[in-house]
Design a protein around this motif. Sequence first.
Motif, PDB file in Angstrom:
ATOM      1  N   ASP A 179      10.734   2.012  18.107  1.00 37.19           N
ATOM      2  CA  ASP A 179      10.297   3.174  17.724  1.00 37.19           C
ATOM      3  C   ASP A 179      10.842   3.377  16.265  1.00 37.19           C
ATOM      4  O   ASP A 179      11.369   4.441  15.857  1.00 37.19           O
ATOM      5  N   HIS A 180      10.543   2.387  15.315  1.00 39.10           N
ATOM      6  CA  HIS A 180      11.281   2.788  13.844  1.00 39.10           C
ATOM      7  C   HIS A 180      10.636   3.698  13.164  1.00 39.10           C
ATOM      8  O   HIS A 180      11.368   4.391  12.182  1.00 39.10           O
ATOM      9  N   VAL A 181       9.581   4.354  13.397  1.00 38.02           N
ATOM     10  CA  VAL A 181       8.928   5.227  12.556  1.00 38.02           C
ATOM     11  C   VAL A 181       9.491   6.578  12.800  1.00 38.02           C
ATOM     12  O   VAL A 181      10.343   7.101  12.103  1.00 38.02           O
ATOM     13  N   ILE A 182       9.672   7.120  14.126  1.00 39.98           N
ATOM     14  CA  ILE A 182      10.284   8.565  14.277  1.00 39.98           C
ATOM     15  C   ILE A 182      11.778   8.224  14.323  1.00 39.98           C
ATOM     16  O   ILE A 182      12.621   9.119  13.551  1.00 39.98           O
ATOM     17  N   ASN A 183      12.432   7.152  14.556  1.00 38.69           N
ATOM     18  CA  ASN A 183      13.916   6.974  14.586  1.00 38.69           C
ATOM     19  C   ASN A 183      14.349   6.895  12.735  1.00 38.69           C
ATOM     20  O   ASN A 183      15.324   7.347  12.562  1.00 38.69           O
ATOM     21  N   SER A 184      13.246   6.470  12.150  1.00 38.29           N
ATOM     22  CA  SER A 184      13.733   6.459  10.746  1.00 38.29           C
ATOM     23  C   SER A 184      13.617   7.775  10.030  1.00 38.29           C
ATOM     24  O   SER A 184      14.629   8.275   9.483  1.00 38.29           O
ATOM     25  N   PHE A 185      12.841   8.650  10.656  1.00 35.16           N
ATOM     26  CA  PHE A 185      12.921  10.112  10.197  1.00 35.16           C
ATOM     27  C   PHE A 185      14.168  10.934  10.701  1.00 35.16           C
ATOM     28  O   PHE A 185      14.893  11.738  10.081  1.00 35.16           O
ATOM     29  N   ALA A 186      14.477  10.528  12.032  1.00 37.30           N
ATOM     30  CA  ALA A 186      15.640  10.958  12.468  1.00 37.30           C
ATOM     31  C   ALA A 186      16.847  10.608  11.860  1.00 37.30           C
ATOM     32  O   ALA A 186      17.913  11.585  11.743  1.00 37.30           O
ATOM     33  N   LYS A 187      16.895   9.325  11.346  1.00 41.04           N
ATOM     34  CA  LYS A 187      17.987   8.961  10.482  1.00 41.04           C
ATOM     35  C   LYS A 187      18.267   9.585   9.200  1.00 41.04           C
ATOM     36  O   LYS A 187      19.323   9.927   8.755  1.00 41.04           O
ATOM     37  N   TYR A 188      17.175  10.129   8.486  1.00 38.90           N
ATOM     38  CA  TYR A 188      17.094  10.465   7.231  1.00 38.90           C
ATOM     39  C   TYR A 188      16.970  11.895   6.906  1.00 38.90           C
ATOM     40  O   TYR A 188      17.172  12.368   5.885  1.00 38.90           O
ATOM     41  N   SER A 189      16.397  12.572   7.908  1.00 40.78           N
ATOM     42  CA  SER A 189      16.169  14.101   8.097  1.00 40.78           C
ATOM     43  C   SER A 189      17.603  15.003   8.501  1.00 40.78           C
ATOM     44  O   SER A 189      18.271  14.509   9.041  1.00 40.78           O
ATOM     45  N   SER A 190      17.524  15.832   7.859  1.00 42.29           N
ATOM     46  CA  SER A 190      18.690  16.993   8.060  1.00 42.29           C
ATOM     47  C   SER A 190      18.144  18.182   8.834  1.00 42.29           C
ATOM     48  O   SER A 190      18.977  19.133   9.007  1.00 42.29           O
ATOM     49  N   GLN A 234       0.923  -1.244   0.068  1.00 43.30           N
ATOM     50  CA  GLN A 234       0.152  -0.084   0.067  1.00 43.30           C
ATOM     51  C   GLN A 234       1.012   1.234   0.005  1.00 43.30           C
ATOM     52  O   GLN A 234       0.525   2.199  -0.298  1.00 43.30           O
ATOM     53  N   SER A 235       2.026   1.433   0.400  1.00 45.95           N
ATOM     54  CA  SER A 235       2.774   2.467   0.671  1.00 45.95           C
ATOM     55  C   SER A 235       3.296   2.872  -0.883  1.00 45.95           C
ATOM     56  O   SER A 235       3.801   2.050  -1.403  1.00 45.95           O
ATOM     57  N   GLU A 236       3.385   4.068  -0.856  1.00 45.87           N
ATOM     58  CA  GLU A 236       3.702   4.695  -2.309  1.00 45.87           C
ATOM     59  C   GLU A 236       5.081   5.541  -2.272  1.00 45.87           C
ATOM     60  O   GLU A 236       5.819   5.639  -3.341  1.00 45.87           O
ATOM     61  N   GLU A 237       5.662   5.894  -1.205  1.00 49.30           N
ATOM     62  CA  GLU A 237       6.994   6.098  -0.965  1.00 49.30           C
ATOM     63  C   GLU A 237       7.453   5.930   0.442  1.00 49.30           C
ATOM     64  O   GLU A 237       7.068   5.422   1.249  1.00 49.30           O
ATOM     65  N   HIS A 238       9.061   5.695   0.132  1.00 49.95           N
ATOM     66  CA  HIS A 238       9.785   5.469   1.496  1.00 49.95           C
ATOM     67  C   HIS A 238      10.036   6.685   2.323  1.00 49.95           C
ATOM     68  O   HIS A 238      10.371   7.796   1.759  1.00 49.95           O
ATOM     69  N   VAL A 239      10.424   6.297   3.434  1.00 51.56           N
ATOM     70  CA  VAL A 239      10.739   7.400   4.531  1.00 51.56           C
ATOM     71  C   VAL A 239      12.131   8.053   4.183  1.00 51.56           C
ATOM     72  O   VAL A 239      12.436   9.329   4.387  1.00 51.56           O
ATOM     73  N   LYS A 240      12.989   7.305   3.439  1.00 53.94           N
ATOM     74  CA  LYS A 240      14.060   7.957   3.107  1.00 53.94           C
ATOM     75  C   LYS A 240      13.721   9.270   2.159  1.00 53.94           C
ATOM     76  O   LYS A 240      14.609  10.257   2.566  1.00 53.94           O
ATOM     77  N   GLU A 241      12.924   9.150   1.224  1.00 53.75           N
ATOM     78  CA  GLU A 241      12.587  10.491   0.303  1.00 53.75           C
ATOM     79  C   GLU A 241      11.747  11.580   1.168  1.00 53.75           C
ATOM     80  O   GLU A 241      12.126  12.852   1.005  1.00 53.75           O
ATOM     81  N   VAL A 242      10.858  10.767   1.901  1.00 54.32           N
ATOM     82  CA  VAL A 242       9.989  11.696   2.634  1.00 54.32           C
ATOM     83  C   VAL A 242      10.656  12.487   3.613  1.00 54.32           C
ATOM     84  O   VAL A 242      10.456  13.664   3.627  1.00 54.32           O
ATOM     85  N   ALA A 243      11.759  11.953   4.493  1.00 56.31           N
ATOM     86  CA  ALA A 243      12.256  12.828   5.464  1.00 56.31           C
ATOM     87  C   ALA A 243      13.068  13.957   4.507  1.00 56.31           C
ATOM     88  O   ALA A 243      13.242  15.124   5.182  1.00 56.31           O
ATOM     89  N   GLN A 244      13.924  13.394   3.509  1.00 53.56           N
ATOM     90  CA  GLN A 244      14.866  14.402   2.861  1.00 53.56           C
ATOM     91  C   GLN A 244      14.036  15.546   2.104  1.00 53.56           C
ATOM     92  O   GLN A 244      14.711  16.586   2.025  1.00 53.56           O
ATOM     93  N   VAL A 245      13.270  15.265   1.663  1.00 59.39           N
ATOM     94  CA  VAL A 245      12.116  16.303   0.768  1.00 59.39           C
ATOM     95  C   VAL A 245      11.602  17.245   1.913  1.00 59.39           C
ATOM     96  O   VAL A 245      11.901  18.323   1.658  1.00 59.39           O
ATOM     97  N   LEU A 246      10.968  16.621   2.863  1.00 52.11           N
ATOM     98  CA  LEU A 246      10.488  17.709   4.119  1.00 52.11           C
ATOM     99  C   LEU A 246      11.500  18.352   4.550  1.00 52.11           C
ATOM    100  O   LEU A 246      11.289  19.708   4.939  1.00 52.11           O
TER     101      LEU A 246
END
Length: 330
Positions: A124-135, A88-100
């Motif tokens: 806590d993989h959701v928020i930690n995934s954002f932390a990993k890929y966010s700048s 069901q997912s259309e995009e990966h957190v890697k792109e989401v975090a970088q774009v946002l």
Amino acid sequence: MKNFITTQAWSRSELQDILDFASELKTNPFQPLLQNKSVAMLFFNPSLRTKTSFEVGISELSGTAVILQPGKDAWPIEFKENIVMDGQSEEHVKEVAQVLSSYCDCIAIRAFPQFKNWSEDRTDHVINSFAKYSSVPVVNMETIEHPCQELAHILTLQEHYGDLQGKDYLLTWTYHPKPLNTAVANSSLLIASKFGMNVKLLCPSEDYLLDERYMNAASKNCLKEDTSFSVTHDIEAAYTGADIVYAKSWGSLVHYGNLDAELDSRSGFKHFIVDEKKMSLTNNAVFSHCLPLRRNIKATDGVMDSDYCLAVKEAANRKHTQKSMLTKIL
């Protein structure tokens, strides 16, 4: 860059700085401290206080809040690594975090556990995934911890008591017809122990003990503060002499992911409701709860409508403490 994901990553003095400035913002709420700043707020779960307090607070500081609900008004997001995305997912957190990160100055996440597998959810993989890929800094709006609630909780108690050092703090489990997230309970142990209180955890049985990570952290915090941490299943002993009663219902980690077993387990514990009789055992204690609260299930009308109930004041302080926290990290 510093995230606000868990208060354990912040010292007591750093957190006190946030609380002190929150008090200043209560008296002078409209300041251009976030002018030309924007915060992307992703809500994977419903919200009343968190959404409103953040959105209004950011506006009062002349910032911009961007509200997103993945799967509703934003694309569903995938968090697993090295996966063929044919679901069901259309995009990966890697792109989401970088774009946002390229659009906004901060990303705030509200994502409850799935209540299927605690060994997975506790990462806590959701928020930690954002932390990993966010700048940009990442803020926890409640996952398996609720640090923003912790700030409001302590500010409210400090407004009532002043110095909290040595106060006797009771975190009590309460009945609810379904298993709830352990986030507020986890956070309650972390913050009460960090701010120098003697912390007591009351729950019906060992089945309702919290994750050892939070139990151990509370114990270490108390050791550092020369205070005590204890666990009891005795209601009368727990309430006797308490200065603060904080109530929350949470699901059993022993029965995590097994709803039938969980419901059977909790059905006999309705007497853990916070009522006037229990509160009479305390040292004229204050009572609070993070809200929402089911009246006459978790606590009686008499307790909720009493002068010693601080729940609404605590909810109001969410806005001020979050505004202060955002100014610190931005």
